[in-house]
Design an enzyme around this catalytic site. Structure first.
Site, short mmCIF file in Angstrom:
data_model
loop_
_atom_site.label_atom_id
_atom_site.label_comp_id
_atom_site.label_asym_id
_atom_site.label_seq_id
_atom_site.Cartn_x
_atom_site.Cartn_y
_atom_site.Cartn_z
N ARG A 86 -2.90 3.79 -1.76
CA ARG A 86 -1.95 3.67 -0.67
C ARG A 86 -0.78 4.62 -0.83
O ARG A 86 0.11 4.63 0.02
CB ARG A 86 -1.42 2.23 -0.64
CG ARG A 86 -1.77 1.44 0.62
CD ARG A 86 -1.26 0.04 0.41
NE ARG A 86 -1.18 -0.74 1.60
CZ ARG A 86 -2.07 -1.65 1.96
NH1 ARG A 86 -3.16 -1.83 1.28
NH2 ARG A 86 -1.85 -2.38 3.04
N ARG B 115 -1.65 -15.19 7.95
CA ARG B 115 -1.11 -14.54 6.76
C ARG B 115 0.41 -14.51 6.84
O ARG B 115 0.97 -14.28 7.91
CB ARG B 115 -1.64 -13.11 6.67
CG ARG B 115 -2.92 -13.01 5.91
CD ARG B 115 -3.55 -11.65 6.00
NE ARG B 115 -2.68 -10.55 5.59
CZ ARG B 115 -3.11 -9.31 5.38
NH1 ARG B 115 -4.39 -9.03 5.56
NH2 ARG B 115 -2.29 -8.36 5.03
N ARG C 161 -3.83 -12.75 14.51
CA ARG C 161 -4.87 -13.01 13.51
C ARG C 161 -4.75 -14.41 12.92
O ARG C 161 -3.68 -14.82 12.47
CB ARG C 161 -4.75 -11.95 12.41
CG ARG C 161 -5.76 -12.09 11.31
CD ARG C 161 -5.96 -10.80 10.57
NE ARG C 161 -4.81 -10.34 9.81
CZ ARG C 161 -4.82 -9.21 9.09
NH1 ARG C 161 -5.89 -8.45 9.05
NH2 ARG C 161 -3.75 -8.86 8.42
N LYS D 281 -10.14 -2.10 8.90
CA LYS D 281 -10.77 -1.68 7.64
C LYS D 281 -11.44 -2.85 6.93
O LYS D 281 -12.58 -2.74 6.49
CB LYS D 281 -9.72 -1.08 6.68
CG LYS D 281 -8.95 0.10 7.25
CD LYS D 281 -7.99 0.71 6.23
CE LYS D 281 -6.94 -0.25 5.70
NZ LYS D 281 -5.99 -0.74 6.71
N ARG E 43 5.52 -3.22 7.47
CA ARG E 43 4.25 -2.70 6.92
C ARG E 43 3.88 -1.38 7.59
O ARG E 43 3.37 -0.47 6.93
CB ARG E 43 3.13 -3.74 7.13
CG ARG E 43 3.29 -4.95 6.21
CD ARG E 43 2.49 -6.15 6.67
NE ARG E 43 1.07 -5.92 6.66
CZ ARG E 43 0.20 -6.65 7.38
NH1 ARG E 43 0.65 -7.64 8.15
NH2 ARG E 43 -1.08 -6.40 7.31
P1 AMP Z 1 -3.54 -5.51 2.97
O1 AMP Z 1 -4.31 -6.78 2.93
O2 AMP Z 1 -4.37 -4.30 2.61
O3 AMP Z 1 -2.82 -5.33 4.29
O4 AMP Z 1 -2.43 -5.61 1.83
C1 AMP Z 1 -1.44 -6.61 1.87
C2 AMP Z 1 -0.27 -6.22 0.99
O5 AMP Z 1 -0.67 -6.11 -0.38
C3 AMP Z 1 0.38 -4.89 1.31
O6 AMP Z 1 1.29 -4.97 2.40
C4 AMP Z 1 1.08 -4.59 -0.03
O7 AMP Z 1 2.24 -5.38 -0.18
C5 AMP Z 1 0.07 -5.08 -1.04
N1 AMP Z 1 -0.87 -4.01 -1.43
C6 AMP Z 1 -2.20 -3.97 -1.14
N2 AMP Z 1 -2.76 -2.84 -1.63
C7 AMP Z 1 -1.75 -2.15 -2.23
C8 AMP Z 1 -1.70 -0.90 -2.91
N3 AMP Z 1 -2.78 -0.11 -3.05
N4 AMP Z 1 -0.51 -0.51 -3.42
C9 AMP Z 1 0.59 -1.29 -3.30
N5 AMP Z 1 0.61 -2.47 -2.66
C10 AMP Z 1 -0.56 -2.91 -2.12
#
Ligand code: AMP
Length: 216
Positions: free
Chosen positions: A89, A161, A128, A17, A172
């Site tokens: 989410r 990360r 990654r 994404k 996750r």
């Molecule tokens: P991502 O980079 O999209 O994989 O997001 C990394 C982390 O940020 C996720 O595993 C959550 O801990 C937090 N996070 C990102 N977006 C959200 C969201 N919409 N709601 C809650 N936590 C979020």
């Protein structure tokens, strides 16, 4: 000029994404909001928000709906086109978004659902790497740096990360199945979902996304 358009990228971690959102946003002059990037920046800056969310993000849980909804309400303004990557989410976040968009005269145009087989997701995430200096992306399985653990462009060390560790990735994915996957039914019910194959070559998938967005 076309009307403002809100496009949501939905899918498990590692389905591509973020990679596609950056490219499509540039092609279509849309703004890309990645809630994950936003939270990581706050964490790196050591802000009070960053400190508040650090443990949750590092363990692969979800930040509270209230907190993330407030951030998005401040981030989304009328008459601007957005790609939302990582938000909503949860179903309550999606309901909040619908209500908020209605108050500013906007609505979700498309929800693009990315799928990729789980074994590829694991390799994409565990492999990654990012250059700590110039930001170039690598993957130790699929497109490694020719110089090992340093960037083959600028020579700076590559970083991973904190939540790309195998145990955290598993969390996750569990969180995704439990809290985020139900969004598929929510948006399917509204007739908004378009399915794409996140394992396609980047340019081919980008062309498909571009066609969806250009279709209105
Ligand atoms: P991502 O980079 O999209 O994989 O997001 C990394 C982390 O940020 C996720 O595993 C959550 O801990 C937090 N996070 C990102 N977006 C959200 C969201 N919409 N709601 C809650 N936590 C979020």
């Amino acid at each position: 000029m076309r009307n403002a358009m809100i496009v949501i990228f939905l899918g498990a971690p590692g389905t591509g994404k973020g990679t596609q959102a950056v490219r499509l946003a540039e092609m279509q002059s849309m703004l890309h909001i990645s809630t994950g990037d936003l939270l990581r920046k706050e964490m790196a800056a050591g802000s009070s928000l960053g400190l508040q969310v650090k443990d949750i993000v590092t363990n692969g849980g979800l930040v509270s709906d209230d907190l993330i909804n407030k951030i998005m309400q401040n981030g989304i303004t009328p008459k601007v086109s957005y790609i939302l990557d990582g938000y909503p989410r949860t179903v309550p976040q999606a309901e909040f978004l619908d209500t908020y968009l209605a108050t500013i005269g906007e609505k979700v145009a498309h929800v693009i659902f990315f799928t990729v087989a789980e074994d590829i997701i694991m390799k994409r995430l565990t492999g990654r790497q990012k250059c700590s200096q110039c930001g170039k992306d690598f993957n130790s399985y699929f497109h490694p740096s020719t110089k090992g653990n340093v960037c083959d462009v600028c020579g700076a060390p590559l970083s991973q990360r904190a939540d790309d560790r195998e145990d955290v990735i598993k969390n996750r994915l569990i969180t995704y199945e439990r809290d985020t996957a139900p969004l598929l039914a929510y948006y399917t019910g509204k007739g908004l979902v378009r399915n794409v194959d996140g394992a396609l070559p980047i340019d081919i998938l980008l062309a498909q996304l571009n066609a969806i967005v250009k279709g209105g």
